[in-house]
Design a protein around this motif. Sequence first.
Motif, PDB file in Angstrom:
ATOM      1  N   ARG A  38       0.837  -1.197   0.000  1.00  0.00           N
ATOM      2  CA  ARG A  38       0.000   0.000   0.000  1.00  0.00           C
ATOM      3  C   ARG A  38       0.869   1.243   0.000  1.00  0.00           C
ATOM      4  O   ARG A  38       2.011   1.216   0.451  1.00  0.00           O
ATOM      5  CB  ARG A  38      -0.948   0.009   1.197  1.00  0.00           C
ATOM      6  N   GLN A  39       0.286   2.315  -0.512  1.00  0.00           N
ATOM      7  CA  GLN A  39       0.998   3.591  -0.534  1.00  0.00           C
ATOM      8  C   GLN A  39       0.026   4.696  -0.182  1.00  0.00           C
ATOM      9  O   GLN A  39      -0.964   4.908  -0.898  1.00  0.00           O
ATOM     10  CB  GLN A  39       1.629   3.836  -1.905  1.00  0.00           C
ATOM     11  N   ALA A  40       0.332   5.382   0.900  1.00  0.00           N
ATOM     12  CA  ALA A  40      -0.462   6.519   1.332  1.00  0.00           C
ATOM     13  C   ALA A  40       0.128   7.796   0.729  1.00  0.00           C
ATOM     14  O   ALA A  40       1.313   7.826   0.383  1.00  0.00           O
ATOM     15  CB  ALA A  40      -0.462   6.607   2.853  1.00  0.00           C
ATOM     16  N   PRO A  41      -0.658   8.851   0.609  1.00  0.00           N
ATOM     17  CA  PRO A  41      -0.146  10.102   0.035  1.00  0.00           C
ATOM     18  C   PRO A  41       1.077  10.599   0.782  1.00  0.00           C
ATOM     19  O   PRO A  41       1.080  10.668   2.014  1.00  0.00           O
ATOM     20  CB  PRO A  41      -1.327  11.068   0.199  1.00  0.00           C
ATOM     21  N   GLY A  42       2.122  10.919   0.032  1.00  0.00           N
ATOM     22  CA  GLY A  42       3.327  11.455   0.626  1.00  0.00           C
ATOM     23  C   GLY A  42       4.211  10.436   1.314  1.00  0.00           C
ATOM     24  O   GLY A  42       5.216  10.802   1.934  1.00  0.00           O
ATOM     25  N   LYS A  43       3.843   9.171   1.221  1.00  0.00           N
ATOM     26  CA  LYS A  43       4.629   8.128   1.870  1.00  0.00           C
ATOM     27  C   LYS A  43       5.138   7.116   0.859  1.00  0.00           C
ATOM     28  O   LYS A  43       4.614   6.997  -0.251  1.00  0.00           O
ATOM     29  CB  LYS A  43       3.799   7.436   2.940  1.00  0.00           C
ATOM     30  N   VAL A  48       2.315  -5.049   3.091  1.00  0.00           N
ATOM     31  CA  VAL A  48       1.142  -5.331   3.915  1.00  0.00           C
ATOM     32  C   VAL A  48       1.068  -6.821   4.249  1.00  0.00           C
ATOM     33  O   VAL A  48       1.013  -7.200   5.410  1.00  0.00           O
ATOM     34  CB  VAL A  48      -0.153  -4.886   3.202  1.00  0.00           C
ATOM     35  N   ALA A  49       1.061  -7.653   3.210  1.00  0.00           N
ATOM     36  CA  ALA A  49       0.907  -9.092   3.423  1.00  0.00           C
ATOM     37  C   ALA A  49       1.404  -9.836   2.203  1.00  0.00           C
ATOM     38  O   ALA A  49       1.468  -9.287   1.106  1.00  0.00           O
ATOM     39  CB  ALA A  49      -0.553  -9.445   3.692  1.00  0.00           C
ATOM     40  N   ALA A  50       1.751 -11.100   2.412  1.00  0.00           N
ATOM     41  CA  ALA A  50       2.182 -11.941   1.306  1.00  0.00           C
ATOM     42  C   ALA A  50       1.746 -13.380   1.577  1.00  0.00           C
ATOM     43  O   ALA A  50       1.546 -13.776   2.730  1.00  0.00           O
ATOM     44  CB  ALA A  50       3.692 -11.868   1.111  1.00  0.00           C
ATOM     45  N   ILE A  51       1.638 -14.136   0.490  1.00  0.00           N
ATOM     46  CA  ILE A  51       1.205 -15.521   0.598  1.00  0.00           C
ATOM     47  C   ILE A  51       1.968 -16.347  -0.423  1.00  0.00           C
ATOM     48  O   ILE A  51       2.221 -15.878  -1.537  1.00  0.00           O
ATOM     49  CB  ILE A  51      -0.324 -15.606   0.386  1.00  0.00           C
ATOM     50  N   ASN A  52       2.326 -17.560  -0.051  1.00  0.00           N
ATOM     51  CA  ASN A  52       3.080 -18.381  -0.986  1.00  0.00           C
ATOM     52  C   ASN A  52       2.124 -19.023  -1.990  1.00  0.00           C
ATOM     53  O   ASN A  52       0.918 -18.813  -1.965  1.00  0.00           O
ATOM     54  CB  ASN A  52       3.928 -19.408  -0.251  1.00  0.00           C
ATOM     55  N   GLU A  89      -5.433   5.242   9.532  1.00  0.00           N
ATOM     56  CA  GLU A  89      -4.069   5.114   9.015  1.00  0.00           C
ATOM     57  C   GLU A  89      -3.909   3.980   7.993  1.00  0.00           C
ATOM     58  O   GLU A  89      -2.842   3.824   7.399  1.00  0.00           O
ATOM     59  CB  GLU A  89      -3.063   4.919  10.167  1.00  0.00           C
ATOM     60  N   ASP A  90      -4.957   3.207   7.777  1.00  0.00           N
ATOM     61  CA  ASP A  90      -4.939   2.210   6.712  1.00  0.00           C
ATOM     62  C   ASP A  90      -5.283   2.820   5.348  1.00  0.00           C
ATOM     63  O   ASP A  90      -5.207   2.139   4.324  1.00  0.00           O
ATOM     64  CB  ASP A  90      -5.934   1.083   7.010  1.00  0.00           C
ATOM     65  N   THR A  91      -5.673   4.087   5.345  1.00  0.00           N
ATOM     66  CA  THR A  91      -6.009   4.760   4.096  1.00  0.00           C
ATOM     67  C   THR A  91      -4.808   4.790   3.162  1.00  0.00           C
ATOM     68  O   THR A  91      -3.733   5.259   3.543  1.00  0.00           O
ATOM     69  CB  THR A  91      -6.493   6.188   4.372  1.00  0.00           C
ATOM     70  N   ALA A  92      -5.001   4.273   1.964  1.00  0.00           N
ATOM     71  CA  ALA A  92      -3.903   4.182   0.989  1.00  0.00           C
ATOM     72  C   ALA A  92      -4.441   3.584  -0.307  1.00  0.00           C
ATOM     73  O   ALA A  92      -5.571   3.089  -0.354  1.00  0.00           O
ATOM     74  CB  ALA A  92      -2.781   3.299   1.528  1.00  0.00           C
ATOM     75  N   VAL A  93      -3.603   3.623  -1.326  1.00  0.00           N
ATOM     76  CA  VAL A  93      -3.853   2.818  -2.515  1.00  0.00           C
ATOM     77  C   VAL A  93      -3.208   1.454  -2.272  1.00  0.00           C
ATOM     78  O   VAL A  93      -2.030   1.386  -1.920  1.00  0.00           O
ATOM     79  CB  VAL A  93      -3.272   3.475  -3.781  1.00  0.00           C
ATOM     80  N   TYR A  94      -3.993   0.413  -2.467  1.00  0.00           N
ATOM     81  CA  TYR A  94      -3.518  -0.938  -2.233  1.00  0.00           C
ATOM     82  C   TYR A  94      -3.226  -1.624  -3.565  1.00  0.00           C
ATOM     83  O   TYR A  94      -4.046  -1.589  -4.491  1.00  0.00           O
ATOM     84  CB  TYR A  94      -4.568  -1.738  -1.458  1.00  0.00           C
ATOM     85  N   TYR A  95      -2.051  -2.240  -3.618  1.00  0.00           N
ATOM     86  CA  TYR A  95      -1.590  -2.913  -4.827  1.00  0.00           C
ATOM     87  C   TYR A  95      -1.352  -4.392  -4.553  1.00  0.00           C
ATOM     88  O   TYR A  95      -0.827  -4.746  -3.488  1.00  0.00           O
ATOM     89  CB  TYR A  95      -0.269  -2.314  -5.307  1.00  0.00           C
ATOM     90  N   GLY A 116      -3.788  -0.868  -8.706  1.00  0.00           N
ATOM     91  CA  GLY A 116      -4.123  -0.346  -7.389  1.00  0.00           C
ATOM     92  C   GLY A 116      -5.600  -0.067  -7.207  1.00  0.00           C
ATOM     93  O   GLY A 116      -6.323   0.187  -8.168  1.00  0.00           O
ATOM     94  N   THR A 117      -6.030  -0.111  -5.952  1.00  0.00           N
ATOM     95  CA  THR A 117      -7.395   0.228  -5.594  1.00  0.00           C
ATOM     96  C   THR A 117      -7.363   1.081  -4.336  1.00  0.00           C
ATOM     97  O   THR A 117      -6.612   0.794  -3.400  1.00  0.00           O
ATOM     98  CB  THR A 117      -8.261  -1.032  -5.411  1.00  0.00           C
TER      99      THR A 117
END
Length: 123
Positions: A38-43, A48-52, A89-95, A116-117
């Motif tokens: 994820r990417q928040a504005p200015g950050k 976030v997470a990964a799966i095999n 604080e979870d607000t972001a674009v999620y990829y 992204g969403t």
Amino acid sequence: QVQLVESGGGLVQAGGSLRLSCAASGRTFSSYPMGWFRQAPGKEREFVAAINWSGGATSYADSVKGRFTVSRDNAKNTVYLQMNYLKPEDTAVYYCAARTTTISTLDHKYNYWGQGTQVTVSS
């Protein structure tokens, strides 16, 4: 070549839930580890997470551990991110992202990315 398309983002109040989906093209999806970032504005973009490939191994950022769950359905070529107890604080674009070898928390190790969403959590 793998194409990834995220969906499921939106606006939710703090404490609410969302489920993100990432639909993948390509017959080799079931062999790819998948990640959510994820990417928040200015950050900077953050893990976030990964799966095999099988779903038998997962990894989470400390900030989401216990609230988010990553899963996959290889028959549907889809990976999910269930997000509960959302915070502003979870607000972001999620990829979502795919790589061709082992599970990783590092974004530069991923070969394919979705567009992204947006997830917005109001207080």
